[in-house]
Design a protein around this motif. Structure first.
Motif, PDB file in Angstrom:
ATOM      1  N   SER A  21      52.252 -42.468  26.482  1.00 34.00           N
ATOM      2  CA  SER A  21      53.073 -42.520  27.706  1.00 34.00           C
ATOM      3  C   SER A  21      53.998 -41.309  27.777  1.00 34.00           C
ATOM      4  O   SER A  21      55.108 -41.401  28.318  1.00 34.00           O
ATOM      5  CB  SER A  21      53.889 -43.822  27.762  1.00 34.00           C
ATOM      6  N   PHE A  51      59.493 -48.426  32.174  1.00 31.76           N
ATOM      7  CA  PHE A  51      58.826 -47.621  31.153  1.00 31.76           C
ATOM      8  C   PHE A  51      58.432 -48.516  29.991  1.00 31.76           C
ATOM      9  O   PHE A  51      59.044 -49.551  29.765  1.00 31.76           O
ATOM     10  CB  PHE A  51      59.715 -46.460  30.672  1.00 31.76           C
ATOM     11  N   ALA A  53      57.067 -44.881  25.682  1.00 32.95           N
ATOM     12  CA  ALA A  53      57.986 -43.962  26.348  1.00 32.95           C
ATOM     13  C   ALA A  53      59.387 -44.134  25.775  1.00 32.95           C
ATOM     14  O   ALA A  53      60.111 -43.158  25.548  1.00 32.95           O
ATOM     15  CB  ALA A  53      57.970 -44.206  27.851  1.00 32.95           C
TER      16      ALA A  53
END
Ligand SMILES: [Zn+2]
Ligand SMILES: [Zn+2]
Ligand SMILES: [Zn+2]
Ligand SMILES: [Zn+2]
Lengths: 205, 205
Positions: free
Chosen positions: A177, B182, B186
């Motif tokens: 991510s 998120f 992340a």
């Protein structure tokens, strides 16, 4: 059996040339360090930067653009530091990739939007990952910053980072991510008629 | 049986007062429209803005801050338009909420970070949702914009939007990913020692 310590000592001091020596790498390594170097070696051939595993092309950095123009003719290229990447039909089911090229600062950047299905039994959803890679080496990529922005009435989401080199690729960035990541609910906030416009700005640093 | 059309016609024209008339709402509605209005009625009592369902307090807008100070004493308040919301120990397992207050422009804003577990069998993960709500009405909230930013070396993620009014709450915003959203991967990019700092900036528009 008896170990031949003499021979072991010699083996441990022997250095072997990098397997990309024929491509120009001048370095030699102890056996234990060789594989790790070869993954990062700048003379390792470049793979086709297009997402998905179907194209097996490999070659030198200077051959990548020609390969893209010849084999991946349908990829759109836009000129400029600040452009809109329009991903159409984002709501169609299944895992999909959108790809685009952006030319600026005498370089070519490849923009990738990847959609993945997530099978949480409570709430199946899709995740989108958008990332920029430079048709260039990691050293060259470190000279740039890219910014991705989604905007709608009274809402804005953005991501800024150093572009990946195509030598490294985007698979790991997406797995971690380490990119613009958003789910299908968020996508609906920003999409118009099922199409999603992502503002892409490249800057030199 | 015979329908009494005369009586039906009368019933359809009768208007009923909003159920919050005793709280000050002057409006009347046809039966079919009353419930929809009552959900949005500005005289509907305000619920406690703290995330989670445990506090059942309700009252007028002017009583909310006193309720928070009396019953939710542990919530930190920072002064200023541009502050850092430090969420500690984000890697502890389970669903968790972090809450903070931010005072600026003579208003109080409540910052909420919510962590949810996602049970995708292929890749269980956690999702984080950060959103700002105004201790005020929707009309008042529309005068502001909030910005949330996560930053680390060579990476930045941000979200800008109109704050929710606490009259509306943040549950729907989080369900729709209409906030900074998120995943835990992340989060690791931006966290230091398991703590996540979110820059919160409030602006008047
Ligand atoms: Zn090498
Ligand atoms: Zn190819
Ligand atoms: Zn009313
Ligand atoms: Zn309460």
């Amino acid at each position: 059996s008896v170990r031949n310590l003499g021979l072991e000592k010699i083996a441990n001091t022997v250095r072997f040339p990098c397997k990309f020596s024929t491509s120009g790498c001048p370095l030699n390594f102890h056996h234990a360090d060789k594989t790790e170097h070869e993954e990062l070696c700048e003379f390792r051939p470049y793979c086709c930067p297009c997402p998905g595993a179907s194209c097996k092309w490999q070659g030198g950095l200077s051959d990548v653009m020609e390969h893209l123009k010849k084999i991946h003719k349908s990829i759109t290229t836009l000129q400029g530091e600040d452009i809109v990447f329009l991903a159409t039909d984002i709501n169609l089911p299944g895992a999909v990739d959108w790809v685009m090229m952006q030319s600026c600062f005498d370089y070519n950047f490849m923009l990738v939007l990847e959609k993945q299905e997530k099978y949480d039994p409570a709430q199946p959803t899709q995740m989108f990952y958008a990332v920029v890679q430079l048709i260039g080496s990691k050293k060259e990529a470190d000279n740039f910053v890219y910014r991705l922005e989604l905007s709608a009435s009274r809402r804005r989401m953005s991501w800024e980072a150093t572009p990946r080199s195509i030598h490294e690729g985007v698979v790991v960035a997406i797995q971690q991510s380490d990119c613009l990541a958003f789910d299908s609910n968020a996508a609906q906030l920003f999409a118009e008629n099922g199409n999603l416009g992502i503002n892409v700005t490249i800057s030199r640093i």
